[in-house]
Design an enzyme around this catalytic site. Structure first.
Site, PDB file in Angstrom:
ATOM      1  N   GLU A   1       0.867  -1.166   0.000  1.00 45.91           N
ATOM      2  CA  GLU A   1       0.000   0.000   0.000  1.00 45.91           C
ATOM      3  C   GLU A   1       0.905   1.218   0.000  1.00 45.91           C
ATOM      4  OE1 GLU A   1      -2.976   1.494   3.066  1.00 45.91           O
ATOM      5  OE2 GLU A   1      -3.426  -0.644   2.934  1.00 45.91           O
TER       6      GLU A   1
ATOM      7  N   ASP B   1      -4.887  10.232  10.171  1.00 46.47           N
ATOM      8  CA  ASP B   1      -3.535   9.695  10.290  1.00 46.47           C
ATOM      9  C   ASP B   1      -2.954   9.969  11.670  1.00 46.47           C
ATOM     10  OD1 ASP B   1      -3.691   8.920   7.709  1.00 46.47           O
ATOM     11  OD2 ASP B   1      -2.328  10.436   6.899  1.00 46.47           O
TER      12      ASP B   1
END
Lengths: 404, 266
Positions: free
Chosen positions: B49, B60
């Site tokens: 990824e 995040d």
């Protein structure tokens, strides 16, 4: 199709997916936050129709925030500029010193109703943080305030107040260390704690329900103002409503009751900070903090850095509600530099016993610019949405003095 | 839709183990280095990824933020990411590549142009963190048309009825967010709870591959051996950060770490 629908409140002009004019706003959030946001949305829609809750809100507005804020004419400034009559809706007289008091209080009330025990909010100039800390203390809720480290140092007075009120101030040291990063960090905190924490977004920004709660709360300003105008003039005269725009929460509240008047009758003008002016500079749409909006960005789509002497305006995006008002041409937007705002303050101090903060100083600058060009039967009203005490140090550093 | 990702799962299923999926950020800490890292770990992982760095990310954690910050500082742009992927896909050991990011970068690039570009350079899958169902329906269709697997997320907060709709509209791969958190946070749920949620998703449609991510580290990974796949993200970014800080080779360090994780899945 780019028209505001009559008889539908401004905040309810969105489609079933939360988009205004099918392109601004929406709910660009992580899957984890979808359910909590949906729950909040259902709760808010229920509460705004609930008479008991509305009575509670009104009680808090009246006794806790001090009730109706003053509306008065600035005789000396009017005489000096020699054009339109200049009036002031002095929202800074509220307990809490700024319009943020309204939606901080409402957010704490909603948090209480939701059964959640803690609140998290972002702040730039510290006005929302301060009011949220106050409201949380009043209602015995735990409170966390996210604030950029640049803003923590330039708005130290408000930080001190928040801590004294028992709130935890979380310093955000990423990116530009200002409001934009504080909002990002606060939203990340919410994603991690959404089952236990109520998110209070500091302006009319964010996913759909957050901007609705904010605008619904600050609309108290225009509800009061409308009846004050009618009391004073017996009718709604030809008006110019001037308001500063950061995220845009005070302007929406100041204008809300006047949206349905024609723009020749009630002209709405928003004033952005020169280097944080997505509406004035025809910025493109970006997806920021959960919503599509006009936003300063670089050509690769990264959110751009901004500058303003005023921490409350140092933000690259703007409320989707203002994007709608711009596209429908219901409101006009212009901008003002740091120097322009400071010069406006000097003139206001000279003629009036008024101490606006740096944020409304931008609107005062526009007032000073246009008043001489207007007829005497026209009425300018400026939303004096924040008190200057928090900025005394910055202003003194810039121009050498700050009046008593 | 047959795509490289399906082939990867065919292999791991045969070997009776979960797919190991790495997450690193394109351009971290330089364009060249990030490609080098990707090539190095491709000897170990089943699917890679790659994050598209964005400066206002909503989900995040600090490790991925650090990586993104380094990448943006060193000038990574979407077009660079695409040309790096093109180079990577010519590499003989390359694995299926999933691009992950926030909608703003895609919106700014133009949805159609973005997906076409993904197809032409050889991207196999896409994850868009802040484009949830049902707003993602059109985007998902566009991906399908271009043989790209659009990977939707399901969180612990996702209601059962919503879960069913998401699974129904999903392509072959679904991403289960392990716990209520941002990336890299300590697991707040027990492995038992996470696996129970996993089974609920699998039961809705057993033919879809479900991968688990958020909070997967060397300490937790062995608990999830039965999943179709496991994503290790923040832990990877942390290794890169530490290697850079200590003047070591991040490509080698990260591959070693992933090798040790793979050991734990046996």
């Amino acid at each position: 199709m780019t028209k505001i629908k009559k008889n539908i409140p401004l905040i309810d002009q969105h489609n079933e997916r939360g988009f205004y004019l099918n392109k601004f706003g929406g709910n660009f959030v992580a899957e984890t936050a979808i359910k909590p946001i949906e729950d909040l949305s259902n709760l808010f829609e229920k509460l705004r129709k609930n008479k008991k809750f509305l009575r509670k809100r009104d009680k808090y507005f009246k006794y806790y925030l001090g009730g109706e804020t003053p509306f008065f004419k600035l005789e000396n400034l009017t005489k000096h500029l020699g054009g339109a009559q200049i009036w002031c809706k002095d929202v800074s007289a509220i307990n809490g010193d700024a319009h943020k008091a309204y939606h901080a209080t409402v957010n704490a009330l909603i948090c209480k109703e939701s059964g959640k025990k803690s609140l998290a909010g972002d702040t730039g100039a510290g006005m929302f943080g301060k009011n949220l800390a106050m409201a949380a203390k009043e209602m015995k809720i735990k409170c966390k305030i996210f604030m950029g480290t640049k803003d923590i140092s330039r708005q130290a007075l408000n930080v001190k107040f928040m801590k004294k009120a028992g709130a935890e101030v979380v310093p955000v040291d990423t990116g530009s260390r200002t409001l934009v990063d504080a909002v990002s960090e606060c939203m990340r905190f919410y994603v991690s704690n959404c089952q236990t924490t109520h998110l209070a977004v500091g302006s009319a920004i964010g996913a759909n329900v957050f901007l609705k709660i904010c605008a619904w709360s600050t609309s108290q300003i225009s509800r009061e103002l409308k009846s004050q105008i009618i009391k004073e003039f017996g009718k709604i005269p030809k008006l110019h409503l001037l308001n500063v725009i950061g995220g845009g929460s005070s302007a929406i509240g100041f204008w809300n009751e006047f949206i349905n008047y024609s723009k020749n009758h009630v002209k709405l003008t928003g004033v952005e900070a020169k280097y944080a002016a997505p509406l004035t500079t025809n910025a493109k749409i970006a997806i920021l903090h959960g919503a599509a909006q006009y936003c300063l960005q670089d050509k690769n789509g990264q959110i751009a850095d901004t500058h303003s002497i005023s921490a409350g305006l140092d933000y690259p995006g703007v409320s989707p509600l203002h994007c709608m008002l711009k596209d429908t041409k219901r409101a006009k937007y212009t901008s003002c530099s740091d120097e322009g705002a400071l010069n406006a303050l000097k003139l206001i101090w000279k003629y009036e016993n008024l101490r606006p903060s740096l944020e409304p100083a931008h609107a005062w600058a526009e007032c000073i610019r246009i008043a001489p060009k207007l007829k005497k039967d026209e009425v300018i009203i400026v939303n004096n949405c924040g008190s200057g005490s928090k900025d005394a140090k910055i202003i003194k550093n810039k121009i050498g003095y700050y009046p008593k | 839709m047959r795509n490289e990702i399906d082939k990867a799962f065919k292999i791991t299923r045969k070997e009776n183990r979960p797919a190991l999926i790495s997450f690193t950020v394109a351009g971290d800490n330089t364009k060249k280095k990030s490609l080098e890292i990707l090539k190095s770990i491709s000897n170990t992982v089943d699917i890679a990824e790659w994050g598209m760095a964005f400066n206002c990310p909503g989900a995040d954690g600090p490790e991925i933020q650090n990586s993104s910050y380094r990448a943006i500082k060193n000038g990574i742009k979407l077009n660079d990411t695409f040309s790096l992927i093109k180079k990577y896909k010519k590499y003989k050991n390359s694995k299926p590549l999933i691009l992950m990011g926030y909608y703003q970068l895609i919106y700014n690039y133009g949805e159609k142009k973005f997906i076409k570009k993904c197809k032409s350079v050889g991207v196999s899958g896409l994850i868009v963190v802040d484009l949830p169902w049902p707003d993602n329906k059109n985007f998902s269709k566009l991906c399908k048309k271009n043989s790209i697997c659009f990977i939707q997320l399901i969180a612990p907060t996702t209601s059962k009825s919503r879960m069913k709709s998401i699974v129904k509209d999903s392509h072959q791969l679904i991403y289960q967010v392990s716990n209520v958190n941002i990336t890299g946070g300590k697991l707040k749920s027990t492995a038992k709870t996470i696996l129970k949620n996993y089974q609920i998703i699998k039961k809705i449609n057993p033919t879809k591959n479900v991968i688990i991510g958020f909070g997967i580290t060397k300490d937790t990974i062995a608990d999830f051996k039965r999943a179709n796949g496991l994503v290790v993200g923040s832990a990877c970014c942390k290794v890169i950060s530490n290697a850079i800080k200590n003047g070591l080779n991040p490509a080698k360090k990260l591959n070693n770490m992933l090798l040790s994780l793979k050991e734990k899945l046996k």
